[in-house]
Enzyme design. Structure first.
Site, short mmCIF file in Angstrom:
data_model
loop_
_atom_site.label_atom_id
_atom_site.label_comp_id
_atom_site.label_asym_id
_atom_site.label_seq_id
_atom_site.Cartn_x
_atom_site.Cartn_y
_atom_site.Cartn_z
N LYS A 53 0.69 -1.17 0.02
CA LYS A 53 0.12 -0.06 -0.15
C LYS A 53 0.74 1.26 0.08
O LYS A 53 0.62 2.34 -0.71
CB LYS A 53 -1.06 -0.08 1.25
N GLN A 97 -4.71 -1.27 9.37
CA GLN A 97 -4.32 -2.65 8.70
C GLN A 97 -4.94 -3.57 9.86
O GLN A 97 -4.82 -3.64 11.03
CB GLN A 97 -2.99 -2.88 8.59
N ASP A 120 -11.17 2.94 3.77
CA ASP A 120 -11.44 1.41 3.49
C ASP A 120 -13.03 1.28 3.34
O ASP A 120 -13.39 -0.05 3.13
CB ASP A 120 -11.09 0.54 4.94
N1 GUN Z 1 -7.02 -6.77 6.23
C1 GUN Z 1 -7.29 -7.42 5.09
N2 GUN Z 1 -7.98 -6.80 4.19
C2 GUN Z 1 -7.91 -5.57 4.86
C3 GUN Z 1 -8.38 -4.44 4.02
O1 GUN Z 1 -8.81 -4.21 2.97
N3 GUN Z 1 -8.08 -3.43 4.80
C4 GUN Z 1 -7.64 -3.10 5.71
N4 GUN Z 1 -7.58 -2.18 6.83
N5 GUN Z 1 -6.95 -4.45 6.62
C5 GUN Z 1 -7.41 -5.59 5.68
#
Ligand code: GUN
Length: 292
Positions: A53, A97, A120
């Site tokens: 990311k 995350q 998100d």
């Molecule tokens: N953990 C697994 N997928 C995601 C996601 O799309 N966003 C976040 N913040 N954590 C995750």
């Protein structure tokens, strides 16, 4: 033999378009968009996702301060960090995350994020807005899945779409996005009786269960579009999707690989959501703030 949907190439084209828009903003003297990335603890899979990311943000020109917090953090301490980021006018998007350590109240933390910075799309007000058909942040993986399906050129309207998996992050929102595009949608899950007879009806199949290679060739309608959202580690340490790629690709019309399918598109859509968050927080000259 199916056509492979190249999620990596599609993600690069989405990111290049965002990069162009960010450069245009800079040329008009506007600040760069900013995504604050929060990681708690040092789970290797989470570390690797976060790295992807941050490097995508660098590529498109989005600032991405990485906030690394210890696994021992309390819910209260993490809430204080979220409040700090909410109050910081230079931060457009906040990504925490997941998963968080067991002892942290994940719902309390997600509920604390300012919905206008919730790139998100996990905050209850964004989830409610999605289901009510109102403007909102849509979760990144489901957005990416739709782009992958659209890239095949098939018309989603009227198709039978089967989503296997009912998580809040993928299964439920992807089903809503397919419904919005006038598919006839079925959500199947671990308690579905005779799953194969359900999936064999699917013109579009989205697998988001988290079980390596559980979708086998006998479960596929010939010519179907198959999107594999699974990222599983097998005993030998290799990555495997939820779909048995080798066998299913003999039957499906289109299929995404793992890696190189839904994963890169999730990250590209996170960049897109961050750009939208920037637009909503900034006064942007006319013509520069249009969602594509
Ligand atoms: N953990 C697994 N997928 C995601 C996601 O799309 N966003 C976040 N913040 N954590 C995750």
């Amino acid at each position: 033999m199916s056509k492979i949907i190249d999620g990596k190439a599609l993600s690069v084209s989405v990111k290049d378009s965002i990069r162009g828009k960010v450069q245009e903003l800079a040329s008009k003297g506007l600040r760069r968009p900013c995504l604050a990335v929060v990681i708690v603890g040092d789970d290797p899979a989470s570390r690797s996702y976060v790295k992807g990311k941050v490097s995508a943000a660098e590529y498109v020109g989005i600032d991405s301060p990485l906030i690394e917090l210890p696994a021992s953090i309390t819910t209260g301490e993490l809430l204080a960090e979220v409040q700090r980021l909410n109050a910081d006018p230079s931060v457009d998007g906040i990504l925490i995350q997941l998963p968080l350590p067991e002892h942290v109240d994940e719902n309390a933390v997600l509920d604390a994020i300012d919905p206008s910075k919730d790139v998100d799309g996990f905050h209850p007000s964004n989830v409610a807005a999605l289901w009510l058909g109102r403007p909102c942040f849509v979760p990144c993986t489901p957005l990416g899945v739709i782009k992958l399906i659209e890239s095949t050129g098939i018309d989603i309207k009227g198709k039978n779409a089967v989503v296997v998996g009912r998580s809040n992050i993928v299964g439920k929102p992807v089903a809503k996005l397919l419904l919005d595009r006038n598919a006839t949608v079925t959500i199947a899950h671990s308690r579905t009786v005779d799953l194969a007879s359900v999936t064999r009806q699917a013109d579009i199949l989205v697998a988001a269960v988290g079980r390596p290679r559980m979708i086998t060739a006998d479960m596929i309608k010939p010519g179907a579009v198959v999107i594999d959202v699974g990222i599983n580690r097998t005993a030998d340490g290799k990555l495997a999707g939820d779909v048995d790629f080798e066998a299913v690709s003999q039957v499906a019309g289109f299929i995404t690989p793992v890696p190189g399918g839904a994963g890169p598109m999730t990250i590209a859509m996170l960049m897109e959501n961050t750009l939208q968050a920037f637009y909503s927080h900034s006064i942007v000259p006319e013509g520069l703030g249009v969602r594509s």
